[in-house]
Scaffold this motif. Structure first.
Motif, PDB file in Angstrom:
ATOM      1  N   ARG A  41      -8.098  -0.022  -9.872  1.00  0.00           N
ATOM      2  CA  ARG A  41      -7.383  -0.847  -8.906  1.00  0.00           C
ATOM      3  C   ARG A  41      -7.521  -0.238  -7.522  1.00  0.00           C
ATOM      4  N   ARG A  42      -7.388  -1.100  -6.528  1.00  0.00           N
ATOM      5  CA  ARG A  42      -7.338  -0.617  -5.155  1.00  0.00           C
ATOM      6  C   ARG A  42      -5.903  -0.742  -4.654  1.00  0.00           C
ATOM      7  N   TYR A  43      -5.324   0.401  -4.263  1.00  0.00           N
ATOM      8  CA  TYR A  43      -3.964   0.447  -3.729  1.00  0.00           C
ATOM      9  C   TYR A  43      -4.052   0.555  -2.208  1.00  0.00           C
ATOM     10  N   THR A  44      -3.392  -0.356  -1.505  1.00  0.00           N
ATOM     11  CA  THR A  44      -3.417  -0.356  -0.041  1.00  0.00           C
ATOM     12  C   THR A  44      -2.001  -0.430   0.494  1.00  0.00           C
ATOM     13  N   TRP A  64       8.950  -3.407   0.898  1.00  0.00           N
ATOM     14  CA  TRP A  64      10.194  -2.664   1.114  1.00  0.00           C
ATOM     15  C   TRP A  64      10.686  -3.040   2.511  1.00  0.00           C
ATOM     16  N   SER A  65      11.755  -3.788   2.570  1.00  0.00           N
ATOM     17  CA  SER A  65      12.211  -4.330   3.855  1.00  0.00           C
ATOM     18  C   SER A  65      12.731  -3.239   4.787  1.00  0.00           C
ATOM     19  N   GLU A  66      13.457  -2.279   4.261  1.00  0.00           N
ATOM     20  CA  GLU A  66      14.041  -1.244   5.124  1.00  0.00           C
ATOM     21  C   GLU A  66      12.964  -0.394   5.782  1.00  0.00           C
ATOM     22  N   ALA A  67      11.929  -0.023   5.012  1.00  0.00           N
ATOM     23  CA  ALA A  67      10.847   0.820   5.542  1.00  0.00           C
ATOM     24  C   ALA A  67       9.763   0.004   6.233  1.00  0.00           C
ATOM     25  N   GLN A  68       9.793  -1.332   6.087  1.00  0.00           N
ATOM     26  CA  GLN A  68       8.758  -2.222   6.616  1.00  0.00           C
ATOM     27  C   GLN A  68       7.379  -1.801   6.123  1.00  0.00           C
ATOM     28  N   VAL A  69       7.277  -1.698   4.806  1.00  0.00           N
ATOM     29  CA  VAL A  69       6.030  -1.280   4.171  1.00  0.00           C
ATOM     30  C   VAL A  69       5.628  -2.323   3.134  1.00  0.00           C
ATOM     31  N   TRP A  70       4.350  -2.704   3.147  1.00  0.00           N
ATOM     32  CA  TRP A  70       3.759  -3.561   2.133  1.00  0.00           C
ATOM     33  C   TRP A  70       2.810  -2.751   1.262  1.00  0.00           C
ATOM     34  N   LEU A  71       2.707  -3.124   0.008  1.00  0.00           N
ATOM     35  CA  LEU A  71       1.699  -2.574  -0.894  1.00  0.00           C
ATOM     36  C   LEU A  71       0.878  -3.727  -1.441  1.00  0.00           C
ATOM     37  N   GLN A  72      -0.435  -3.602  -1.350  1.00  0.00           N
ATOM     38  CA  GLN A  72      -1.337  -4.588  -1.956  1.00  0.00           C
ATOM     39  C   GLN A  72      -2.146  -3.888  -3.039  1.00  0.00           C
ATOM     40  N   ILE A 120      -2.743   1.501   7.929  1.00  0.00           N
ATOM     41  CA  ILE A 120      -3.281   1.085   6.639  1.00  0.00           C
ATOM     42  C   ILE A 120      -3.856   2.304   5.935  1.00  0.00           C
ATOM     43  N   LEU A 121      -3.482   2.487   4.672  1.00  0.00           N
ATOM     44  CA  LEU A 121      -3.958   3.600   3.861  1.00  0.00           C
ATOM     45  C   LEU A 121      -4.362   3.043   2.506  1.00  0.00           C
ATOM     46  N   SER A 122      -5.642   3.252   2.114  1.00  0.00           N
ATOM     47  CA  SER A 122      -6.152   2.593   0.922  1.00  0.00           C
ATOM     48  C   SER A 122      -6.979   3.554   0.083  1.00  0.00           C
ATOM     49  N   VAL A 123      -6.966   3.334  -1.249  1.00  0.00           N
ATOM     50  CA  VAL A 123      -7.780   4.150  -2.157  1.00  0.00           C
ATOM     51  C   VAL A 123      -8.020   3.373  -3.441  1.00  0.00           C
ATOM     52  N   GLU A 124      -9.169   3.600  -4.065  1.00  0.00           N
ATOM     53  CA  GLU A 124      -9.445   3.059  -5.385  1.00  0.00           C
ATOM     54  C   GLU A 124      -9.045   4.102  -6.422  1.00  0.00           C
ATOM     55  N   ALA A 125      -8.210   3.696  -7.372  1.00  0.00           N
ATOM     56  CA  ALA A 125      -7.676   4.639  -8.345  1.00  0.00           C
ATOM     57  C   ALA A 125      -7.909   4.111  -9.762  1.00  0.00           C
TER      58      ALA A 125
END
Length: 403
Positions: free
Chosen positions: A203-206, A185-193, A110-115
């Motif tokens: 916004r907070r990007y996670t 992204w199904s191929e990379a198995q990555v979610w973005l919230q 998990i990698l998160s930041v407020e931008a």
């Protein structure tokens, strides 16, 4: 979760709220729940009693609406579409259909930041948090650039779900978000919230991923971080001189350093020499020509930064450049060294106690590679513990006048 069923969502009646109309005007579309035979068979096999009860309850509601003797047949038919009957039908429909896809929070990375990251100016300390948050923001957005258009973009707002057609997607900053948005992204198995914070459009990007390390390594290629007072910044690795421009003996020592970097997970190098012998220029050249191509993120630290700095754990390979270490890790027998904790902090860095004394379940710190490049004018002022076996792996004297 794969993307096979992501395109089966159709438009439903428009939300009457102003915010809902704003989302529709920005290109979002209502996301309706679709029947899925696999999900239904799963319910039938795992929760058959509850399924039967809800089915009988919904059937009873319809029968009751259709069987009122005091009304005509067409009035009873209209009663089926009444608000009360629709509520029970919607409840049953929501039970037998899967919810909109959400991030898999079982993923370990998990990698998160407020931008956007905002700097708070202070005269009391180097803005370390700002620079590290800025590095994290840059990393996240570079990862998103590498991923490209997602297979799915959804948003949940005011008890409604929406989806955004991927073919219309341009960039994340231009995407209208009022609640919580998700991308996959199904191929990379990555979610973005993405969570809307409401404070000046922040916004907070996670990022939530099964294994995000390869993407982070690509995203941070050739990045360098300067932590030095108000000159702190994130940029690219730069070296004024090439390694081949140094004297032959230093080039030979550099070959030893390069091999040691390839062979070791943790390495500390100390070079000493009078001012003008090229020590700082050499560390920059090593960072530019050897470490950056191997995927190391370079951190150049001044004295104040060293005392309060811990490298980010999401980076796989880290290089620390500490110039004038003899003014930093001074002999603790002196009064100057007793008034600060910089010597202890450098010793902890060299021992690896900040990284490997405690290993978490994911083993993140165990796989982190660390290279420390230090320069000093003389080793005489260094704390004796600095030079003990196992702390500094390679040392060299720079004796030729270089600049």
């Amino acid at each position: 979760m794969g993307s096979g069923n992501f395109n089966h969502y159709e438009d439903s009646p428009v939300n009457n709220s102003p915010q809902g109309k704003g989302l529709l005007g920005a290109g979002w579309r209502p996301l309706t729940r679709q029947f899925n035979w696999d999900y239904f068979f799963h319910l039938a096999s795992q929760d058959s009693w509850e399924l039967m009860q809800k089915f009988m309850s919904a059937t009873s509601d319809i029968a009751d609406a259709m069987g009122r003797n005091q009304y005509t047949w067409w009035a009873n038919l209209l009663n089926v579409f009444s608000e009360d009957t629709r509520y029970y039908l919607d409840e049953f429909w929501n039970y037998i259909t899967p919810e909109a896809p959400l991030p898999d929070y079982r993923y370990k990375d998990i990698l998160s930041v407020e931008a956007p990251v905002v700097q708070t100016v202070s005269r009391d300390a180097i803005p370390i948090d700002f620079v590290l948050n800025r590095l994290q923001e840059i990393t996240i957005f570079k990862v998103l650039d590498l991923l490209g258009k997602p297979d799915l973009i959804t948003q949940y707002f005011m008890d409604r779900s929406y989806y955004y057609p991927s073919v219309r997607f341009i960039n994340w900053e231009r995407l209208e978000i009022m609640g919580s948005a998700y991308a996959y992204w199904s191929e990379a198995q990555v979610w973005l919230q993405i969570d809307y914070l409401g404070r000046g459009g922040r916004r907070r990007y996670t990022l939530i991923a099964n294994n995000i390390t390869p993407l982070v390594t690509k995203a941070t290629y050739n990045l360098a971080v300067m932590l030095s007072g108000y000159q702190s910044r994130v940029g690219q690795v730069h070296a004024e001189f090439a390694i081949r421009s140094f004297p032959a003996d230093i080039q030979s020592f550099t070959d030893r350093v390069q091999q040691a970097i390839l062979d070791s997970d943790q390495l500390a190098i100390l070079v000493q020499g009078e001012p003008g012998t090229g020590k700082t220029a050499w560390t920059q050249a090593v960072a530019r020509e050897i470490l950056a191509p191997l995927g190391y993120v370079i951190f150049i630290l001044d004295h104040d930064a060293v005392e309060n700095f811990v490298p980010p754990s999401y980076l796989e390979r880290i290089c620390l450049i500490i110039n004038e270490a003899d003014n930093l890790a001074q002999n603790r027998a002196s009064l100057v060294a007793q008034n600060n904790s910089k010597t202890e902090h450098i010793l902890s860095l060299l021992d690896g106690t900040l990284y490997q004394s405690v290993i978490d379940d994911a083993g993140v710190h165990a796989k982190q590679k660390l290279v420390v490049l230090m320069t000093c004018n003389t080793t005489e002022r260094l704390d004796p513990a600095m030079l003990r076996k196992g702390r500094v792996d390679l040392m060299y004297d720079f004796v030729h006048r270089f600049v």
